[in-house]
Design a protein around this motif. Structure first.
Motif, mmCIF file in Angstrom:
data_model
loop_
_atom_site.group_PDB
_atom_site.id
_atom_site.type_symbol
_atom_site.label_atom_id
_atom_site.label_comp_id
_atom_site.label_asym_id
_atom_site.label_seq_id
_atom_site.Cartn_x
_atom_site.Cartn_y
_atom_site.Cartn_z
ATOM 1 N N ALA A 9 22.154 22.421 -0.706
ATOM 2 C CA ALA A 9 23.208 22.030 0.248
ATOM 3 C C ALA A 9 22.750 22.241 1.696
ATOM 4 C CB ALA A 9 24.478 22.830 -0.017
ATOM 5 N N ARG A 10 21.887 23.239 1.904
ATOM 6 C CA ARG A 10 21.399 23.473 3.265
ATOM 7 C C ARG A 10 20.438 22.373 3.679
ATOM 8 N NH1 ARG A 10 17.604 23.305 6.289
ATOM 9 N NH2 ARG A 10 16.367 23.057 4.419
ATOM 10 N N GLN A 11 20.691 21.785 4.785
ATOM 11 C CA GLN A 11 19.780 20.766 5.311
ATOM 12 C C GLN A 11 19.869 20.805 6.826
ATOM 13 O OE1 GLN A 11 21.205 16.977 3.837
ATOM 14 N NE2 GLN A 11 22.902 16.909 5.279
ATOM 15 N N SER A 12 18.952 20.127 7.475
ATOM 16 C CA SER A 12 19.007 20.038 8.930
ATOM 17 C C SER A 12 20.025 18.967 9.290
ATOM 18 C CB SER A 12 17.629 19.691 9.483
ATOM 19 O OG SER A 12 16.744 20.750 9.210
ATOM 20 N N ASP A 13 21.171 19.408 9.757
ATOM 21 C CA ASP A 13 22.232 18.464 10.113
ATOM 22 C C ASP A 13 22.088 18.076 11.579
ATOM 23 O OD1 ASP A 13 23.889 18.082 7.707
ATOM 24 O OD2 ASP A 13 24.054 20.261 7.825
ATOM 25 N N ARG A 14 22.043 16.782 11.815
ATOM 26 C CA ARG A 14 21.801 16.286 13.175
ATOM 27 C C ARG A 14 22.949 15.412 13.663
ATOM 28 N NH1 ARG A 14 16.715 16.086 10.501
ATOM 29 N NH2 ARG A 14 15.339 17.709 11.319
ATOM 30 N N SER A 15 24.106 15.654 13.084
ATOM 31 C CA SER A 15 25.308 14.925 13.464
ATOM 32 C C SER A 15 26.500 15.811 13.080
ATOM 33 C CB SER A 15 25.295 13.611 12.684
ATOM 34 O OG SER A 15 26.397 12.849 13.001
ATOM 35 N N MET A 70 13.637 13.653 21.296
ATOM 36 C CA MET A 70 13.886 14.867 20.506
ATOM 37 C C MET A 70 15.278 15.435 20.744
ATOM 38 S SD MET A 70 11.188 15.853 18.728
ATOM 39 C CE MET A 70 11.407 17.602 18.442
ATOM 40 N N ASN A 71 15.921 15.832 19.694
ATOM 41 C CA ASN A 71 17.113 16.691 19.726
ATOM 42 C C ASN A 71 18.277 16.174 20.570
ATOM 43 O OD1 ASN A 71 15.729 18.428 18.029
ATOM 44 N ND2 ASN A 71 14.906 19.635 19.706
ATOM 45 N N HIS A 72 18.511 14.882 20.514
ATOM 46 C CA HIS A 72 19.631 14.334 21.288
ATOM 47 C C HIS A 72 20.997 14.670 20.694
ATOM 48 C CE1 HIS A 72 17.018 12.586 23.995
ATOM 49 N NE2 HIS A 72 16.651 11.521 23.305
ATOM 50 N N CYS A 127 21.111 23.327 12.079
ATOM 51 C CA CYS A 127 19.747 22.808 12.258
ATOM 52 C C CYS A 127 18.958 23.809 13.091
ATOM 53 C CB CYS A 127 19.755 21.442 12.950
ATOM 54 S SG CYS A 127 18.113 20.660 12.981
ATOM 55 N N MET A 128 17.796 24.179 12.585
ATOM 56 C CA MET A 128 16.906 25.045 13.368
ATOM 57 C C MET A 128 16.219 24.178 14.410
ATOM 58 S SD MET A 128 14.991 27.486 10.667
ATOM 59 C CE MET A 128 15.769 27.884 9.105
ATOM 60 N N ILE A 129 16.178 24.675 15.625
ATOM 61 C CA ILE A 129 15.562 23.934 16.713
ATOM 62 C C ILE A 129 14.429 24.785 17.301
ATOM 63 C CG2 ILE A 129 15.962 22.899 18.998
ATOM 64 C CD1 ILE A 129 17.591 21.482 16.914
ATOM 65 N N GLY A 130 13.220 24.281 17.141
ATOM 66 C CA GLY A 130 12.072 24.987 17.701
ATOM 67 C C GLY A 130 11.580 24.352 18.987
ATOM 68 N N TRP A 131 12.046 23.108 19.216
ATOM 69 C CA TRP A 131 11.594 22.340 20.375
ATOM 70 C C TRP A 131 12.649 22.438 21.474
ATOM 71 C CZ3 TRP A 131 7.216 19.207 21.177
ATOM 72 C CH2 TRP A 131 7.254 18.467 22.360
ATOM 73 N N PHE A 132 12.358 23.256 22.495
ATOM 74 C CA PHE A 132 13.290 23.360 23.624
ATOM 75 C C PHE A 132 12.545 23.915 24.820
ATOM 76 C CE2 PHE A 132 13.729 27.074 20.844
ATOM 77 C CZ PHE A 132 13.491 28.131 21.713
ATOM 78 N N THR A 162 25.107 15.170 2.321
ATOM 79 C CA THR A 162 23.864 15.877 1.982
ATOM 80 C C THR A 162 22.821 14.861 1.509
ATOM 81 O OG1 THR A 162 25.261 17.683 1.238
ATOM 82 C CG2 THR A 162 22.947 17.811 0.631
ATOM 83 N N ARG A 163 21.588 15.014 2.039
ATOM 84 C CA ARG A 163 20.505 14.097 1.652
ATOM 85 C C ARG A 163 19.707 14.689 0.485
ATOM 86 N NH1 ARG A 163 19.886 15.090 7.170
ATOM 87 N NH2 ARG A 163 18.262 16.600 6.682
ATOM 88 N N THR A 164 18.979 13.807 -0.190
ATOM 89 C CA THR A 164 18.003 14.300 -1.167
ATOM 90 C C THR A 164 16.816 14.825 -0.382
ATOM 91 O OG1 THR A 164 18.715 12.561 -2.650
ATOM 92 C CG2 THR A 164 16.625 13.618 -3.177
ATOM 93 N N LYS A 165 16.281 15.948 -0.804
ATOM 94 C CA LYS A 165 15.180 16.548 -0.038
ATOM 95 C C LYS A 165 13.847 15.859 -0.300
ATOM 96 C CE LYS A 165 17.274 20.902 0.798
ATOM 97 N NZ LYS A 165 17.992 20.266 1.890
ATOM 98 N N ILE A 166 13.071 15.727 0.748
ATOM 99 C CA ILE A 166 11.716 15.180 0.610
ATOM 100 C C ILE A 166 10.762 16.373 0.670
ATOM 101 C CG2 ILE A 166 9.969 13.687 1.662
ATOM 102 C CD1 ILE A 166 12.443 12.236 3.029
ATOM 103 N N ARG A 167 10.109 16.639 -0.432
ATOM 104 C CA ARG A 167 9.229 17.801 -0.491
ATOM 105 C C ARG A 167 7.945 17.455 -1.247
ATOM 106 N NH1 ARG A 167 12.492 19.256 2.874
ATOM 107 N NH2 ARG A 167 13.620 21.235 2.891
ATOM 108 N N LYS A 168 6.893 18.224 -0.987
ATOM 109 C CA LYS A 168 5.648 18.069 -1.742
ATOM 110 C C LYS A 168 5.928 18.404 -3.206
ATOM 111 C CE LYS A 168 2.728 19.574 2.083
ATOM 112 N NZ LYS A 168 1.867 20.650 2.614
#
Ligand SMILES: Cc1cc2nc3c(=O)[nH]c(=O)nc-3n(C[C@H](O)[C@H](O)[C@H](O)COP(=O)(O)O)c2cc1C
Length: 185
Positions: A9-15, A70-72, A127-132, A162-168
């Motif tokens: 359920a945890r995902q980077s939510d950008r909206s 980035m990060n709008h 959403c974790m934000i590392g770019w600032f 919730t999206r399906t995760k894209i992972r290796k």
């Protein structure tokens, strides 16, 4: 929710919806952050809750970059949690020096994931934000220039599903008993 469902359920939510976060939900998330493990229990973090809309929007502006797109989305989130690295204790510092790994970076990654998982368990998006722009964020929040601001976490009610995760694939990231070794079965 069982743990695996929570992880999914945890995902980077950008909206985010235009909906405030309840005080008790925020308190529960912060308590989960407080319980995070750290090397030698140093707890080398300080979290600023930015919930004043004017200040939060200034922080949001410091995360977005026009040129790179980035990060709008960050302004939509009603709360930003700003995570600052604090001095670790003597034992953690000694361990970092001897083992040549900066444990506070690992510690802060863990506290950040505690926050995001706790948010998901409260039905909130993050959403974790590392770019600032770190120096802008320090100025806005009166953070001493000597400190490092490592992460910002946006919090709010997610506007998207919730999206399906894209992972290796698992065999690309796990091996058994020897580097690169696949399991027998
Ligand atoms: C340390 C770190 C920094 C990140 N910085 C950003 C960021 O600045 N902007 C952003 O939109 N996502 C950022 N992310 C989110 C990742 O892009 C995201 O976790 C990854 O693509 C996996 O997607 P998921 O979180 O939806 O599962 C960051 C994640 C981490 C762990």
């Amino acid at each position: 929710m069982d743990f695996k469902s929570l992880v999914l359920a945890r995902q980077s939510d950008r909206s985010y919806l235009d909906q405030p976060i309840e005080k008790d939900k925020l308190a529960s998330i912060l308590e989960c952050a407080r319980m995070a493990p750290s090397a030698c229990n140093a707890q080398p973090w300080h979290i600023i809750v930015v919930d004043n809309p004017e200040i939060k929007n200034k922080v949001a502006d410091a995360t977005s970059e026009k040129l790179l797109g980035m990060n709008h989305f960050t302004k939509q989130a009603p709360i930003h949690l700003v995570i600052i690295e604090e001095a670790a204790n003597l034992t953690s510092n000694f361990g970092s020096w001897v083992k040549r790994k900066h444990f506070p970076l690992i510690d802060i990654g863990i506290v950040a994931e505690h926050i995001c998982l706790a948010a998901a368990s409260e039905g909130l998006g993050s959403c974790m934000i590392g770019w600032f722009d770190e120096s802008k964020v320090k100025k806005i929040l009166n953070i001493p220039s000597s400190k490092r601001v490592l992460l910002i976490i946006t919090l709010g009610y997610a506007a998207k599903e919730t999206r399906t995760k894209i992972r290796k694939p698992i065999d690309k990231i796990v091996s058994y008993n020897s580097y690169g070794e696949k399991s027998a079965d």
